[in-house]
Scaffold this motif. Structure first.
Motif, short mmCIF file in Angstrom:
data_model
loop_
_atom_site.label_atom_id
_atom_site.label_comp_id
_atom_site.label_asym_id
_atom_site.label_seq_id
_atom_site.Cartn_x
_atom_site.Cartn_y
_atom_site.Cartn_z
N VAL A 119 -4.92 4.41 -13.03
CA VAL A 119 -4.05 5.39 -12.37
C VAL A 119 -3.32 4.68 -11.24
CG1 VAL A 119 -3.94 7.57 -11.12
CG2 VAL A 119 -5.61 7.27 -12.97
N VAL A 120 -1.99 4.85 -11.17
CA VAL A 120 -1.18 4.12 -10.21
C VAL A 120 -0.25 5.08 -9.48
CG1 VAL A 120 0.48 2.25 -9.88
CG2 VAL A 120 -1.24 2.07 -11.68
N SER A 121 -0.12 4.91 -8.18
CA SER A 121 0.81 5.72 -7.41
C SER A 121 2.24 5.37 -7.80
CB SER A 121 0.61 5.48 -5.91
OG SER A 121 0.71 4.10 -5.60
N ALA A 122 3.09 6.39 -7.89
CA ALA A 122 4.47 6.19 -8.35
C ALA A 122 5.30 5.43 -7.32
CB ALA A 122 5.12 7.54 -8.65
N GLY A 123 4.99 5.63 -6.04
CA GLY A 123 5.78 5.04 -4.97
C GLY A 123 6.34 6.12 -4.06
N SER A 163 8.49 9.00 -5.52
CA SER A 163 9.37 8.24 -6.40
C SER A 163 9.54 8.93 -7.74
CB SER A 163 8.82 6.83 -6.62
OG SER A 163 8.99 6.02 -5.48
N VAL A 164 10.72 8.78 -8.30
CA VAL A 164 11.04 9.44 -9.57
C VAL A 164 11.58 8.42 -10.56
CG1 VAL A 164 11.49 11.67 -8.47
CG2 VAL A 164 13.37 10.04 -8.76
N GLY A 165 11.61 8.82 -11.83
CA GLY A 165 12.10 7.96 -12.89
C GLY A 165 13.57 8.18 -13.16
N PRO A 166 14.06 7.61 -14.26
CA PRO A 166 13.30 6.82 -15.21
C PRO A 166 13.05 5.40 -14.71
CG PRO A 166 15.59 6.84 -15.86
CD PRO A 166 15.48 7.75 -14.66
N MET A 173 10.87 4.34 -9.22
CA MET A 173 9.49 4.00 -9.56
C MET A 173 9.18 2.56 -9.17
SD MET A 173 8.16 6.72 -10.90
CE MET A 173 6.68 5.99 -11.56
N THR A 174 7.91 2.25 -9.10
CA THR A 174 7.47 0.89 -8.76
C THR A 174 6.64 0.31 -9.90
OG1 THR A 174 5.51 1.77 -7.65
CG2 THR A 174 7.45 1.36 -6.29
N LEU A 193 0.84 -1.19 0.00
CA LEU A 193 0.00 0.00 0.00
C LEU A 193 0.89 1.26 0.00
CD1 LEU A 193 -2.58 -1.16 2.67
CD2 LEU A 193 -2.85 -1.19 0.20
N MET A 194 0.85 1.86 -0.61
CA MET A 194 1.55 3.13 -0.73
C MET A 194 0.51 4.34 -0.49
SD MET A 194 4.52 2.03 -2.67
CE MET A 194 4.91 0.87 -3.69
#
Length: 723
Positions: free
Chosen positions: A323-327, A530-533, A477-478, A116-117
């Motif tokens: 839609v998804v949470s990034a983490g 959370s960030v990419g790439p 990212m997750t 769960l984030m």
């Protein structure tokens, strides 16, 4: 101890041999392999007892032309659903190994459970203007009506007043419950995958009251309130509202924990829930956007191949979005790359107790079989030596497990290709002190990569040791946020300080998260976002939304122990008109991309009300053209903000093609001389917060506002623009 070591070695040899003979490492996902390992270890008395007759809900892909009836009979599995070429099947654990050896079976996947984030959120993202669209130059008011908002999560309170129809009071329900009470649920459809129960009528939903895990979990209730909660007032007359407050709500309750016997592996539950909710929306003839504020680690081995394929298949239909949470792993280092030109390199591995899951060692290596891996157990200064092991990659794979000082490590071969092997080294059930470290070094010809499992540990550079400062920023990212077709959402901090109920009672001013979440202050990316790439090089997240100190619904069915854990974040009691036999309902503040994602989910529901045929590509196009740019001089999209911070109102302006709002720089729904003043301030640099993209009034290719934009703005005001 000697007997145990011999048994572990035999176990490792058994599975290494199995992998070599049947390509299990390429055909079976790591989660399934772990279950097989745990079962055999239990049989040999090396692990806690595991149910020997359990079945696994898994995703399976079969060869073209395979005789499904014959395979189902041979391996005793049950087909539950089919998404494109991916089957959801229930398989006895004992059937997995022979199935994986069958040429008609291409892949079997079941991974660990993804982890769960709003009183101000609607105004922060322009949703309040969308709600009052007719007075803000929009064709109508957008509230999500006619759209299904799906939430896949844990800990649902179906009875919370934020999930009641607008304008009605919560029922003073007794044990004699019926749908004739004044309570009128906006929750239209529920499936509790934990206990395999479905509720599709008001009577059934009212009787169930909550999901089976509601006494210990509250995440899903809070998330649902942000995305689609009905406006309600607290005792101080503060209004709390979700974004799409007239949308239909569909809930999929899934297990977010892994039981000791492996029965909690619930990645397949996620796919079931997504498919079932989309099917429900299709039956109702309505578009649907689903929120998933959960995630798991990205992997080099692509552990979720079939999961990803199924999600992509589901999203091919217009009028659907995920839609998804990034983490919440921002500010940490996850990836280290030893380049081929370097003889050896590596990084330190430190430990975190993320949300009290415990400290574990877990890293994935993408390496060549001839390279050497060295692990040294040490402390935070990397000066001490508490144990060291040096093995070639090939030796590690053959060992299966090893001892590092006082720690027992397990090695799992996840993927084997012509160029690289992907192996996962984990501490298993061992816990590590926060002061302990592992120095990890890879030597030998060729490139090599280290990726730290975000739920277990993180990398850090060790400047004192040559070649061990190669850990990189980003890559936090997750999955499934790393899938191109989903909308991945990051967290912008708008409210770093909040006054909680505890602050009111104790006389303290507020609770301050500045130290933990502020990067540049309010209006900028949160530290934890959370960030990419991604590991495949995609730019992620796609967009951001408010996610710090977000106030929403509190699950009223949590037990006393769980409530005490969150007591410091309780905000207020709702008005007494919502009281029932279960007590007063309350609101709760929470922080993370889990809170940012539902704000975007609700926003997309508003857009789907305007256009029920929206595709993922079209949604991303709207996001790209209508988002606020927190860092005015950055290039967009980028791996921090994506296309920027979502703006529900400007998205509807763009989507509906409403040119009458060109020039509304202060975004108050009108174009007048105050917009001219704002434009001059932007041009002369006294206003650095306004998004420059909305100042391009003359539609020129020059991104910097200038006097031609002023002229165009005056023409709009006086009705001569374009004439």
């Amino acid at each position: 101890m000697k007997k145990l070591f011999i048994s572990v070695a035999l176990l490792a040899i058994s599975f290494t041999t199995l992998c070599a003979q049947t390509s299990v490492c390429n055909k079976v996902s790591p989660g399934v392999m772990s279950l097989l390992t745990e079962k055999q270890a239990s049989q040999q008395g090396m692990r806690a007892p595991v149910k020997q007759d359990i079945s696994v809900s898994a995703l399976v892909k079969f060869a073209a032309g395979a005789d499904m009836n014959a395979l189902a009979s041979k391996y005793n599995f049950l087909i539950e659903n089919k998404i494109g070429d991916v089957y959801i099947v229930n398989i006895p654990l004992e059937s997995i190994t022979p199935m994986a050896a069958d040429d008609d079976v291409l892949r079997i996947e079941a991974e660990r459970a993804p982890r769960l984030m709003t009183d101000l959120v609607p105004s922060q993202i322009g949703a309040d203007k969308a709600h009052n669209g007719t007075v803000n130059n929009l064709p109508l008011s957008y509230t999500g009506k006619g759209v299904v908002v799906g939430i896949v999560d844990s800990g649902f309170d179906f009875m919370h007043p934020m999930f009641d129809e607008k304008g009605t009071k919560r029922s003073t329900a007794t044990s004699d419950i019926s749908s004739e009470t004044v309570w009128s649920p906006r929750v239209r459809w529920v499936t509790d995958y934990v206990v395999n129960k479905k509720y599709t009528t008001p009577d059934e939903i009212l009787a169930a009251q909550h999901s089976s895990d509601a006494t210990t979990m509250l995440h899903g209730t809070h998330v649902t309130g942000i995305a689609a909660g009905t406006p309600v007032n607290d005792l101080d007359d503060v209004t709390y509202s979700g974004i799409a407050y007239e949308a239909d709500i569909a809930l999929g309750a899934v297990n977010s924990e892994i039981a000791a016997d492996g029965s909690g592996i619930s990645s397949t539950q996620i796919i079931k829930a997504l498919s079932d909710i989309f099917d429900y929306a299709s039956e109702q003839g309505k578009p649907c956007v689903i929120n998933l504020s959960m995630g798991d680690a990205m992997t080099f081995s692509n552990s979720h191949q079939l999961h990803t394929e199924a999600i992509r298949t589901l999203l091919q239909t217009p009028g659907r979005a995920l839609v998804v949470s990034a983490g919440n792993f921002g500010g940490t280092k996850r990836l280290a790359h030893k380049e081929a030109s370097v003889a050896e390199g590596g990084s330190g591995v430190c430990f975190n107790d993320y949300e009290q899951y415990g400290t574990y060692f877990g890293v994935e290596l993408k390496v060549k079989p001839t390279q050497t891996v060295r692990l040294r157990l040490t402390t935070s200064n990397y000066a001490s030596d508490k144990g060291e092991v040096t093995k070639t990659v090939e030796e590690l794979e053959n060992l299966g497990s090893l001892t590092l000082g006082t720690k027992r490590l397990t090695v799992q071969l996840r993927e084997k290709t012509e160029d690289y092997d992907v192996i996962y080294i984990t501490g298993g059930m061992n816990t590590y002190a926060l002061t302990e470290r592992i120095l990890l070094t890879i030597a030998g010809e060729g490139d090599a990569w280290i990726y730290a499992d975000p739920l277990c540990a993180q990398l850090e550079n060790v400047a004192a040791i040559e070649g061990h400062s190669i850990a990189q920023d980003g890559y936090s990212m997750t999955w499934p946020a790393d899938i191109d077709e989903v909308i991945a959402v990051g967290n912008v901090a708008h409210r770093l300080k909040i006054r909680t109920a505890a602050n009111k009672y104790s006389g303290t001013q507020y609770t301050d998260l500045t130290e933990y979440e502020s990067t540049k202050g309010e209006g900028f990316i949160a530290k934890s976002s959370s960030v990419g790439p991604t590991l495949t090089g995609l730019t992620k997240p796609d967009v951001c939304a408010p996610g710090v100190n977000i106030v929403s619904a509190l699950n009223n069915f949590i037990n006393e122990n769980t409530e005490m854990e969150y007591a410091g974040w309780l905000i207020s009691h709702l008005d007494t008109e919502y009281e029932d036999n279960y007590g007063y309902s309350m609101t709760l503040a929470q922080t993370g991309t889990s809170m940012s994602a539902p704000a975007v989910t609700g926003t997309i529901a508003l857009w789907m009300q305007a256009d029920p045929t929206l595709t993922v590509d079209r949604i991303k196009d709207v996001i790209a053209h209508a988002s606020r740019l927190p860092e005015a001089d950055w290039n967009y999209p980028n791996d921090t903000y994506g296309y920027g911070e979502i703006d529900a109102y400007q998205g509807l302006v763009y989507l509906t093609g409403n040119e009458s709002l060109k020039g509304d720089i202060d975004m108050n729904g009108e174009v007048n001389t105050t917009d001219v003043t704002r434009l001059y301030n932007v041009i002369f640099g006294t206003d650095t917060t306004t998004d420059k993209s909305i100042c391009n009034i003359d539609d020129s290719e020059d991104p910097n506002p200038n006097t031609t934009d002023v002229t165009a703005l005056y023409n709009i005001i006086f009705g001569t623009y374009g004439k």
